[in-house]
Design a protein around this motif. Sequence first.
Motif: not given
Length: 264
Positions: A241-264
């Motif tokens: 899996f290389s594309y992960f889809v979450f709900g907007a209600d948790v998007a903020g809490a997971l933002a640091p994880v997403v930024a790290e894994l997406a290479g931001r």
Amino acid sequence: MRFGVVAPITTDVPAWRDQLRSLADSGYSTILMPDVPEWQPAPGPALAVAATITDLRVGTWVYASPVRPAWSTAWEAHSLTVLTDGRFEMGIGTGRPGIADQLRELGLPAVPANQRSSQVREIVTALRELDGAELHTPVAMAVGGPKAQALAAELADTVTFVMPHTETRAETMQRVRNFDNRRDLELALHVPVIGDSVAPFMAGPDTDTAAIRAADSLAFLPSDPAAAAEEIQRRREEIGFSYFVFGADVAGALAPVVAELAGR
């Protein structure tokens, strides 16, 4: 690796716009809208607005083909590609559980389950004709049975598997192994449960989060950011899996994880 957010309009429109702006620099790639008639604004117009608020990609997650005539759906998708300068992705499937009841309520003809994949094919075929040689609207297919999987293997750019929320990790791994991915399609994972939070429109209100965790289901991620990051990487390495889809209600809490894994 990329990440999408299902962001339905569950409050007032100004709050929804603010929510989208907060996602703009967080590492997420795509804002997604569900296709649930009469519960919220239609996905096409909502995504056209979303595309003016941020420069992220936008997409449907997912159009329900039984409630959508083929050519007009393809025209809407093509138009969104044109209006967003190629930032639109068409997610499409054969409808969530209970689609037969929904068709009855809307006064639409019933579509036998064995004909729904043909509807998806008609929509994608019409979209390709409208796009022509100059455009290519990416298509993400939500698939369950063998017929839908075969269609995705032939026509899709991205595939997400429709599976019981309590399906075990081992069962999902086998499901992915059995999929004919000779075209190297992007594999997307719909994750409706983060910790004890169930995302609106991604799972029903009666979802048993304890049962999902007990099954070691991939419908669940821990709410702890470090544990979530580790688990996402595991799913990438072990299953693909290389594309992960979450709900907007948790998007903020997971933002640091997403930024790290997406290479931001």
